[in-house]
Design an enzyme around this catalytic site. Structure first.
Site, PDB file in Angstrom:
ATOM      1  N   HIS A 252      -6.761  -8.664  -5.256  1.00  0.00           N
ATOM      2  CA  HIS A 252      -6.825  -9.545  -4.086  1.00  0.00           C
ATOM      3  C   HIS A 252      -6.978 -11.001  -4.520  1.00  0.00           C
ATOM      4  O   HIS A 252      -7.874 -11.331  -5.297  1.00  0.00           O
ATOM      5  CB  HIS A 252      -7.993  -9.141  -3.186  1.00  0.00           C
TER       6      HIS A 252
ATOM      7  N   ASN B  47       0.817  -1.214   0.000  1.00  0.00           N
ATOM      8  CA  ASN B  47       0.000   0.000   0.000  1.00  0.00           C
ATOM      9  C   ASN B  47       0.851   1.264   0.000  1.00  0.00           C
ATOM     10  O   ASN B  47       0.412   2.317  -0.479  1.00  0.00           O
ATOM     11  CB  ASN B  47      -0.953  -0.002   1.193  1.00  0.00           C
TER      12      ASN B  47
END
Length: 219
Positions: free
Chosen positions: A194, A110
């Site tokens: 994901h 991130n």
């Protein structure tokens, strides 16, 4: 299974700055007889985002520990959307609460998605490894990679950061969390970010290969 709290449903996720964030929630899987904790500090790749509870790689590693009669309990303190800065801020409380013998640090993706400086990411990971050692735990670093569309030079620098950190800190390194998954689009959810439930055993294999070696060195 025992949990320290109830995980929110997917409707409770908030989309912010292009990243899925989740209110902090440390949950634990506690088989009977476990005596030592393994703390996992990660982001959505470790927090079972979009898949059934207990189907993620952390739960699968716990199953291997139990099947091998190894006295360890996985404590998952992963939060979707977490950066290394957020992980660093949460780590002291998690260390105090769980008193782990091993800390698996699976953060950094991130930071890259937000375009944060690599120097800051590296410094945060170094501090987390130092805090883990001060608490008497062995830090295990999990390598991450970025897609080539982020630029070859940046992707290479990001990947080599983990290698450099592991060498400088003499810490065990899981080279790439998504090895064997990243190049297979069918193993990703529709967001293509994901991994699916089907990908979790592969990820668990990647972690177990290194973690099992670390466990053999433990007293």
């Amino acid at each position: 299974m025992e949990y320290d709290c109830i995980l929110p449903t997917r409707r409770n996720f908030i989309l912010a700055a292009g990243l899925l964030t989740l209110a902090p929630c440390i949950w634990a899987q506690s088989p009977n007889g476990s005596t030592s904790n393994i703390l996992v500090l990660g982001d959505s790749l470790s927090a079972e985002y979009g898949i059934r509870r207990d189907s993620g790689w952390v739960g699968l590693v716990q199953q291997r520990l139990s099947q091998s009669n190894l006295p360890y309990t996985m404590r998952n303190a992963s939060v979707s959307g977490d950066t290394t800065s957020a992980g660093l801020s949460r780590l002291p409380a998690a260390l105090q609460r769980h008193q782990p013998s091993i800390v698996i640090l699976a953060l950094g993706s991130n930071d890259a998605l937000r375009g944060l400086p690599l120097e800051m990411t590296q410094a945060n990971l170094e501090k987390m490894m130092a805090l883990s050692r001060e608490a008497g735990a062995v830090p295990v670093l999990v390598g991450m990679r970025m897609p080539p569309n982020y630029g070859r030079s940046y992707a290479e620098a990001f990947a080599s950061m983990y290698d450099t950190l592991a060498q400088n800190q003499q810490a065990p390194l899981i080279p790439f969390l998504l090895e064997g998954v990243a190049t297979r689009p069918e193993l990703f959810q529709p967001d293509q970010m994901h991994p699916t439930e089907e990908a979790q055993p592969i990820i668990a294999d990647n972690v177990w290969t290194v973690l099992n070696t670390v466990l053999k060195r433990q007293p």
